[in-house]
Design an enzyme around this catalytic site. Structure first.
Site, PDB file in Angstrom:
ATOM      1  N   CYS A 264       0.870  -1.006   0.089  1.00  0.00           N
ATOM      2  CA  CYS A 264       0.063   0.074  -0.096  1.00  0.00           C
ATOM      3  C   CYS A 264       0.854   1.275   0.012  1.00  0.00           C
ATOM      4  O   CYS A 264       1.238   1.920   0.927  1.00  0.00           O
ATOM      5  CB  CYS A 264      -1.063  -0.165   1.181  1.00  0.00           C
ATOM      6  SG  CYS A 264      -1.918  -1.606   1.289  1.00  0.00           S
ATOM      7  N   GLY A 269       6.541   7.542   0.919  1.00  0.00           N
ATOM      8  CA  GLY A 269       7.436   7.795   1.746  1.00  0.00           C
ATOM      9  C   GLY A 269       8.341   6.537   2.130  1.00  0.00           C
ATOM     10  O   GLY A 269       9.404   6.655   2.341  1.00  0.00           O
ATOM     11  N   CYS A 386      -0.476   2.998  11.535  1.00  0.00           N
ATOM     12  CA  CYS A 386      -0.440   4.120  12.521  1.00  0.00           C
ATOM     13  C   CYS A 386      -1.719   4.429  13.322  1.00  0.00           C
ATOM     14  O   CYS A 386      -2.280   5.388  13.446  1.00  0.00           O
ATOM     15  CB  CYS A 386      -0.120   5.320  11.612  1.00  0.00           C
ATOM     16  SG  CYS A 386      -1.647   5.841  10.177  1.00  0.00           S
TER      17      CYS A 386
END
Length: 450
Positions: A264, A269, A386
């Site tokens: 994903c 990043g 997260c």
């Protein structure tokens, strides 16, 4: 140029589901805002979003029938009380007068509503100005969930979950951290500079910077510069990323020559970090279901000088047949409730529900199940979120290990920098918390295929 009108429009758009950062950036470029003007709008919007529940509780104290309040007037009152309570640079009288004028502008095409809405706005704000010292919030001792929910402006369902799991004091500190502006952290691009070189470059551009605490490539920066204007940004010397996110790739420990699949991947990043750590000498396949977001990966790779990334559009919940049993490393950074990054995205508090947690955990399990099929024997998979919610983290890993044979957990301790050892749990997972470590809330588990 009326900055309060801009703030009102962005707040309204955000509460309708749009992303505040995108709306602020669009206004910045489209309207030609100065850096100071953009900072004022961002403070108004993010501050109001951060304290939305507390602001609404206050507003409702001064209305006989709060459920009847026009939504447009409520948004103006939210902005007004935020200015009066949190922006010391704005005198109360100025905030009140500007809000009254804003309401008049909003209802300018309905003249019959201009005066009553303006009077209502003026009355609520002036009464609050007179009586705010006499407001009594719910007691922490008598109703800790309600107290934290209102005083720290978090959804009651989320506060209740956290209190049940971690206790009142822990939850209160977490919510306080979520209401504090987060640090800005940059990842030095190892393909083009060292961390020390980046620090010197940024200092030369007049910025106040210091090395990060946990990741050896991290640089912390004070203030809110316009990064796109920095020469260091244009030269691709860094990427904006929280240290916890950097440590996920450290836990993956990609090696030169590896085939690495980032499942994903957007906006890239971690994909670009993998490429940097391997010196552009690993093959990285970046998958994402969104064609629009895949463009961000291409843009970031181009700016950072990354060449060995292959970008593909793919639904992560279904395995790609041509990648089965091939990967040395697989990174599964799944969509989640984002409860670990509320301090960066306060609008998320009002866009999630408790029902989302179970639905997301099911999706995460499906993605993990599909992604595990890419790992060759002896290869490594890292699962990360997260989110702070157990169902999305340990719960998904436990279910996977029960249902899928051939994988075993490995402690991340051997792969994280020594400075990050305090983030390792007894089970060998990585866990970070905003109020404990000053990082975004992340979870990471490392699994090896036998």
């Amino acid at each position: 140029m009326n900055l309060r009108r801009i703030s009102y429009r962005i707040l309204t758009g955000t509460l309708r589901g749009e992303m505040p950062k995108k709306l602020i950036e669009e206004a910045y470029y489209r309207l030609g805002l100065s850096h100071a003007q953009r900072a004022f709008v961002a403070e108004m919007v993010y501050g109001t979003l951060r304290w939305l529940m507390k602001l609404d509780w206050i507003i409702d104290r001064f209305l006989e029938r709060p459920e009847k309040l026009d939504g447009k007037v409520r948004n103006v009152l939210r902005l007004g009380i935020y200015q009066m309570d949190f922006m010391g640079s704005v005198p109360d009288y100025a905030a009140i007068n500007e809000c009254v004028e804003l309401v008049k502008w909003i209802f300018r095409r309905k003249p019959y509503l201009v005066k009553p809405m303006a009077r209502l706005t003026n009355a609520v704000l002036r009464r609050y100005q007179r009586e705010k010292g006499r407001l009594r919030f719910p007691s922490l001792d008598e109703d800790p969930v309600r107290h934290i929910s209102i005083n720290q402006s978090h959804p009651e369902w989320l506060v209740r979950r956290w209190v049940k799991r971690w206790g009142v004091e822990w939850t209160l500190k977490l919510c306080e951290a979520n209401n504090s502006p987060p640090p800005i952290t940059l990842r030095a691009n190892a393909l083009r500079c060292s961390r020390d070189q980046l620090v010197e470059e940024l200092k030369g551009e007049g910025l106040d910077v210091s090395p990060g605490r946990y990741a050896p490539e991290a640089v912390r920066i004070e203030g809110h510069p316009v990064f796109e204007r920095l020469e260091s940004f244009k030269k691709g010397l860094f990427f904006l990323q929280d240290e916890a996110s950097m440590l996920v790739v450290r836990a993956l420990s990609p090696q030169v020559g590896d085939l690495v699949i980032d499942v994903c991947a957007a906006p890239g990043g971690k994909t670009t970090h993998i490429a940097e750590m391997t010196g552009n000498l690993a093959t990285v396949i970046a998958l994402d279901a969104s064609g629009e977001r895949l463009k961000l990966i291409r843009e970031n790779c181009a700016r950072l000088g990354i060449t060995e990334v292959r970008i593909r559009r793919h639904d992560a919940s279904e395995p790609a047949e041509d990648l089965l049993n091939r990967a040395d490393r697989v990174l599964v950074d799944v969509p989640c409730s984002n409860t670990g990054v509320i301090r960066r995205h306060p609008d998320l508090k009002w866009k999630r529900s408790e029902e989302d947690i179970g639905k997301l955990a099911d999706l995460q399990f499906r993605i993990l199940l599909a992604s595990a099929q890419y790992v060759r024997r002896g290869g490594v998979l890292v699962y990360s979120t997260c989110s702070l919610e157990e169902e999305e983290n340990e719960g998904v890993i436990e279910r996977f290990l029960e249902e899928v044979k051939g994988f075993e957990p490995e402690s991340v301790a051997d792969y994280l920098p020594y400075s990050a050892k305090e983030l390792v749990t007894r089970e060998g997972f990585m866990r970070s918390f905003p109020h404990i470590h000053g990082l975004d809330g992340f979870f990471a588990a490392r699994l090896r295929r036998r």
